[in-house]
Motif scaffolding. Structure first.
Motif, short mmCIF file in Angstrom:
data_model
loop_
_atom_site.label_atom_id
_atom_site.label_comp_id
_atom_site.label_asym_id
_atom_site.label_seq_id
_atom_site.Cartn_x
_atom_site.Cartn_y
_atom_site.Cartn_z
N LEU A 215 0.83 -1.20 0.00
CA LEU A 215 0.00 0.00 0.00
C LEU A 215 0.87 1.26 0.00
CD1 LEU A 215 -2.77 1.37 0.16
CD2 LEU A 215 -2.64 1.15 2.66
N LYS A 219 0.87 4.11 -2.87
CA LYS A 219 0.63 5.53 -2.62
C LYS A 219 1.82 6.39 -3.03
CE LYS A 219 -2.05 6.60 0.98
NZ LYS A 219 -2.63 6.65 2.35
N TYR A 230 2.35 -7.08 -3.25
CA TYR A 230 1.01 -7.66 -3.25
C TYR A 230 1.05 -9.12 -3.68
CZ TYR A 230 -1.52 -3.25 -2.45
OH TYR A 230 -2.04 -2.10 -1.90
N SER A 242 -7.70 -7.17 -0.13
CA SER A 242 -6.95 -5.92 -0.23
C SER A 242 -5.73 -6.07 -1.13
CB SER A 242 -6.53 -5.43 1.16
OG SER A 242 -5.74 -6.40 1.82
N TYR A 245 -7.05 -6.28 -4.82
CA TYR A 245 -7.52 -4.99 -5.29
C TYR A 245 -6.35 -4.03 -5.49
CZ TYR A 245 -10.62 -0.98 -5.82
OH TYR A 245 -11.30 0.12 -6.32
N GLY A 246 -5.44 -3.99 -4.52
CA GLY A 246 -4.29 -3.10 -4.65
C GLY A 246 -3.41 -3.46 -5.83
N PHE A 278 -10.44 1.21 0.20
CA PHE A 278 -9.28 1.87 -0.39
C PHE A 278 -9.50 3.39 -0.49
CE2 PHE A 278 -7.38 -2.12 -1.06
CZ PHE A 278 -6.06 -1.91 -1.47
N TYR A 281 -8.54 4.69 2.64
CA TYR A 281 -7.07 4.70 2.79
C TYR A 281 -6.43 5.80 1.96
CZ TYR A 281 -8.09 -0.16 4.19
OH TYR A 281 -8.61 -1.28 4.77
N VAL A 283 -6.80 6.04 -1.51
CA VAL A 283 -6.46 5.53 -2.84
C VAL A 283 -7.75 5.36 -3.63
CG1 VAL A 283 -5.36 3.70 -4.18
CG2 VAL A 283 -4.43 4.34 -1.94
#
Length: 284
Positions: A215, A219, A230, A242, A245-246, A278, A281, A283
């Motif tokens: 993450l 970012k 990931y 997560s 998706y990330g 997200f 977060y 994002v």
């Protein structure tokens, strides 16, 4: 966001305390039976949870244990129930242990973990509060409370608790990993990256830590590094929404539309609200 490694205090050894007045001949089989129950209640040889429950129950029902040993038996049975995901029974046993020994901190912490695992996060915080009042040097209780704050989206409180947990116990690697995640969410990216790197260098090999570092890379716009982390998280936890998706977002931003759409769709099948998470977060 997964609960990283909320710690139930280790099983406390139950002492053999026979009631006085038993004839010597009668004490021999009685003592042998109690010793067997103690070994099972203490979780000797990593026996299954139900065997631990049976051992502790035999001790509790025997009438041959003093209050302090009885509190240990209730705490250990609570741990066994928690391991079997029977959280209400676990909480009831931790309550009884606390009633029997008001200065016994482990069941306070363990009750908080049980509340957290059943999704009662505010009750979990209250139980960790009580554990910390009783023992202000209990690093794991601070780290566990931080995890409960995370579940309540109270990130500033979580950071403070992780800070204190790490100050009290610098070897608490999962707390360092948890602080990495919290810093990733609130945007303290370089400090978070340092935390995750430290946790991984210390031997942490769990999906949550790689997910957290990914993450941060996402970012920071470091998409290749995010995809690598990931992917590492998914090797350890293939259904971690997560991470899927990330990774999908990172692939999309690298121009891999097919791979990105595939990951994003798979994540939404696991967690319909993952896009909202997200967004929270930071994002989109």
């Amino acid at each position: 966001m997964m609960i990283r490694a909320a710690i139930i205090a280790s099983v406390a050894p139950v002492l053999l305390l026979l009631s006085p007045g038993w004839p010597a001949a009668a004490q021999q089989p009685q003592k042998a039976n109690l010793l067997e129950s103690i070994e099972r209640c203490n979780g000797k040889d990593r026996i299954p949870a139900q065997a631990r429950v049976a051992g502790c129950t035999a001790l509790i029902d025997s009438g041959d244990t003093k209050p302090e040993a009885l509190a240990l038996a209730y705490n250990n049975r609570g741990n066994a129930y928690a391991a079997a995901a029977e959280y209400d029974r676990a909480i009831s046993d931790f309550d009884r242990a606390i009633e029997l020994a008001s200065d016994y901190v482990k069941p306070l912490n363990n009750r908080g973990v049980a509340y957290m695992r059943k999704g009662a996060y505010e009750d979990a915080v209250k139980s960790f509060d009580a554990a910390i009042r009783l023992d202000p040097a209990y690093g794991s209780a601070f780290a566990n409370r931080a995890e409960a704050h995370l579940k309540l989206n109270q990130y500033d409180r979580a950071v403070l608790d992780f800070d204190e947990a790490i100050r009290l116990d610098p070897k608490l690697t999962w707390a360092t990993s948890g602080r990495c995640w919290t810093r990733a969410v609130i945007g303290d990216l370089q400090a978070g990256l340092d935390d995750c790197d430290r946790a991984i260098q210390s031997g942490s090999n769990d999906a949550a830590t790689y997910d957290s570092r990914a993450l941060i890379h996402l970012k920071m716009g470091q998409f290749a590094a995010a995809i690598d982390d990931y992917s590492s998280a998914l090797r350890l936890a293939p259904n971690l929404a997560s991470a899927l998706y990330g990774r999908g977002l990172a692939r999309l931003r690298q121009g891999d539309n097919a791979g990105g759409d595939r990951d994003v769709s798979a994540a939404k099948l696991i967690d319909l609200k993952i896009a909202d998470a997200f967004a929270r977060y930071g994002v989109q």
